[in-house]
Write a protein that holds these residues in place. Sequence first.
Motif, PDB file in Angstrom:
ATOM      1  N   PRO A 110       0.816  -1.222   0.000  1.00 37.91           N
ATOM      2  CA  PRO A 110       0.000   0.000   0.000  1.00 37.91           C
ATOM      3  C   PRO A 110       0.853   1.277   0.000  1.00 37.91           C
ATOM      4  CG  PRO A 110      -0.886  -1.581   1.549  1.00 37.91           C
ATOM      5  CD  PRO A 110       0.419  -2.140   1.089  1.00 37.91           C
ATOM      6  N   ARG A 160     -10.216   9.810   0.916  1.00 39.13           N
ATOM      7  CA  ARG A 160     -10.498   8.372   0.834  1.00 39.13           C
ATOM      8  C   ARG A 160     -11.595   8.108  -0.189  1.00 39.13           C
ATOM      9  NH1 ARG A 160     -11.697   7.757   7.132  1.00 39.13           N
ATOM     10  NH2 ARG A 160     -12.907   9.587   6.470  1.00 39.13           N
ATOM     11  N   GLU A 171     -14.233  -0.612  -1.569  1.00 39.79           N
ATOM     12  CA  GLU A 171     -13.599  -0.488  -0.254  1.00 39.79           C
ATOM     13  C   GLU A 171     -12.842   0.828  -0.171  1.00 39.79           C
ATOM     14  OE1 GLU A 171     -10.694  -3.020   2.745  1.00 39.79           O
ATOM     15  OE2 GLU A 171     -11.577  -3.958   0.978  1.00 39.79           O
ATOM     16  N   GLY A 174      -7.637   3.021   3.767  1.00 37.84           N
ATOM     17  CA  GLY A 174      -7.394   3.355   5.161  1.00 37.84           C
ATOM     18  C   GLY A 174      -6.746   4.721   5.302  1.00 37.84           C
ATOM     19  N   GLU A 192       1.318  -0.754  10.147  1.00 37.85           N
ATOM     20  CA  GLU A 192       0.080  -1.521   9.949  1.00 37.85           C
ATOM     21  C   GLU A 192      -0.539  -1.216   8.585  1.00 37.85           C
ATOM     22  OE1 GLU A 192      -4.406  -1.602  11.892  1.00 37.85           O
ATOM     23  OE2 GLU A 192      -2.696  -0.998  13.146  1.00 37.85           O
ATOM     24  N   ARG A 193      -0.598   0.060   8.220  1.00 36.25           N
ATOM     25  CA  ARG A 193      -1.181   0.440   6.927  1.00 36.25           C
ATOM     26  C   ARG A 193      -0.330  -0.085   5.768  1.00 36.25           C
ATOM     27  NH1 ARG A 193      -5.228   0.740   9.038  1.00 36.25           N
ATOM     28  NH2 ARG A 193      -6.318   2.571   9.836  1.00 36.25           N
ATOM     29  N   ARG A 194       0.995  -0.082   5.953  1.00 32.09           N
ATOM     30  CA  ARG A 194       1.876  -0.543   4.871  1.00 32.09           C
ATOM     31  C   ARG A 194       1.768  -2.043   4.638  1.00 32.09           C
ATOM     32  NH1 ARG A 194       4.194  -0.369   1.563  1.00 32.09           N
ATOM     33  NH2 ARG A 194       6.451  -0.262   1.768  1.00 32.09           N
ATOM     34  N   ARG A 195       1.270  -2.785   5.632  1.00 27.07           N
ATOM     35  CA  ARG A 195       1.153  -4.241   5.499  1.00 27.07           C
ATOM     36  C   ARG A 195      -0.272  -4.701   5.223  1.00 27.07           C
ATOM     37  NH1 ARG A 195       4.545  -4.150  10.262  1.00 27.07           N
ATOM     38  NH2 ARG A 195       2.667  -4.533  11.488  1.00 27.07           N
ATOM     39  N   GLU A 196      -1.203  -3.769   5.087  1.00 26.12           N
ATOM     40  CA  GLU A 196      -2.615  -4.135   4.971  1.00 26.12           C
ATOM     41  C   GLU A 196      -2.871  -4.956   3.712  1.00 26.12           C
ATOM     42  OE1 GLU A 196      -6.940  -1.912   5.465  1.00 26.12           O
ATOM     43  OE2 GLU A 196      -5.074  -0.779   5.595  1.00 26.12           O
ATOM     44  N   PRO A 197      -3.355  -6.191   3.842  1.00 26.20           N
ATOM     45  CA  PRO A 197      -3.525  -7.066   2.679  1.00 26.20           C
ATOM     46  C   PRO A 197      -4.536  -6.499   1.683  1.00 26.20           C
ATOM     47  CG  PRO A 197      -3.659  -8.312   4.734  1.00 26.20           C
ATOM     48  CD  PRO A 197      -3.711  -6.865   5.107  1.00 26.20           C
ATOM     49  N   ALA A 199      -4.738  -3.819   0.079  1.00 22.03           N
ATOM     50  CA  ALA A 199      -4.922  -2.371  -0.039  1.00 22.03           C
ATOM     51  C   ALA A 199      -3.947  -1.794  -1.070  1.00 22.03           C
ATOM     52  CB  ALA A 199      -4.708  -1.693   1.302  1.00 22.03           C
ATOM     53  N   PHE A 202      -3.249   4.445   1.221  1.00 21.13           N
ATOM     54  CA  PHE A 202      -3.850   4.975   2.444  1.00 21.13           C
ATOM     55  C   PHE A 202      -3.544   6.457   2.533  1.00 21.13           C
ATOM     56  CE2 PHE A 202       0.305   3.289   3.545  1.00 21.13           C
ATOM     57  CZ  PHE A 202       0.882   4.239   4.393  1.00 21.13           C
TER      58      PHE A 202
END
Length: 432
Positions: A110, A160, A171, A174, A192-197, A199, A202
Amino acid sequence: MPAFGFVADDLTGAADVLAQSHRYGLEAVLVIGDAPLPADADVVGIAGPSRSLAGTAFDTLVRRDLAGIAAVNLEVLLYKVCSTFDSSTTVGSIGRGIQLLHEQFPLHGPIPVAPAQPGFGRYTAFSNHYATHAGKIYRLDRHPVMSRHPSTPMAEADLRQVLAEQLGTEEVPGAIHLPAYEDGTFKDVWAERRREPGAQAFVVDAVDERHVDAVAEALTREEHGHGPSIVVGSGGIMAALARSISDQPARTPGPQQPSGPVLAVSASASSTTAEQISDAVSNGWEEVPVPVELLQGHAGVSVTALDERVLAALRSGRNVIVHTTRGAADPRYGASIPVDAGYVGSLIGGIAARMAQSGATKDIAVFGGDTSSHALIAMGVRELRVSDQFVTAGPILRSDSASAVAGCRLLLKGGQVGPTNILRRFAGQLTG
């Protein structure tokens, strides 16, 4: 070797990135089109007119520029967009740009989107974007200029929602909101945002330079096993990146001294630009409106008479402003809709090129974000570097020696930026 690189969707935006790099002592170079990227710089970038393009033309250009910048071993790559985020699903789509970034860098994950530029009056709070106008702060969808942009009016302030529409996904992306900077969770939320599956992007809030500096720190501390850290953002990000590695104090602008009469060419319909034109005209500048027939591209209508008028004024020692419109209320603007940015940009760029080659001027300003890239291409410009700081987001530039405007002092200004008296400052009529 360069530490940072960027791909910009227009020339005036790219000039802002150059300005922010130069401000903190970094050597920055911008190339246009498929010109080779130099190795003698801290920051390198590629710019083209993608902000004014759609469909296949947009994809082809952005793919070419991303492939070019990917050949450089960068620490951070900025996909530079306007700090007012103006774009749409069809024209200059930032969402489509993000998809093409993933196509070029499939292992990145992401991508943070951080368009805030606090020093320039651009803020993101709880994913809603704001911009100043005439000393007041407006939400993007209520901004007097951006909500009525001639090609990409912004009807939504929540970035967003803008991105979800442009990415074509149900969707909503984030975000990292303002409290994360204060409660100590920013680094954790970033990870957390960089690993969001699944996505693609953000949104990152920022309302002051501390926040943008935190984004720059997050970008530079990431591992780079699969290419550079990537961010979609404004010149504010480049300023923060430059601060992160520079040990020099910020440069300040000095007074401008033209070598002779100044030529400004404008294809901006912004009310800000209209005020700047009015200020110049009311202070003695020669006004040369482009006839509506020429804007409409009528066969048989020649630019020769326009050239002759501009040349005569410059040779008499007058500063000249050539414009296609004085705001969206100008009858020529309505009569020439839809405006072809490529045609209009090439038109005003050609005038500037011929005046420079004639020796009538060595001081040229180009107004208009969507059209500036086309104007510089018409001037044969392949490379730009900063000569001097000037107004925010508008440095004084110089081009490569092969261009029609080689040896000229150049100013590129987006439609919404700059003080009212910017032309008089550029012409050395004011020292403040």
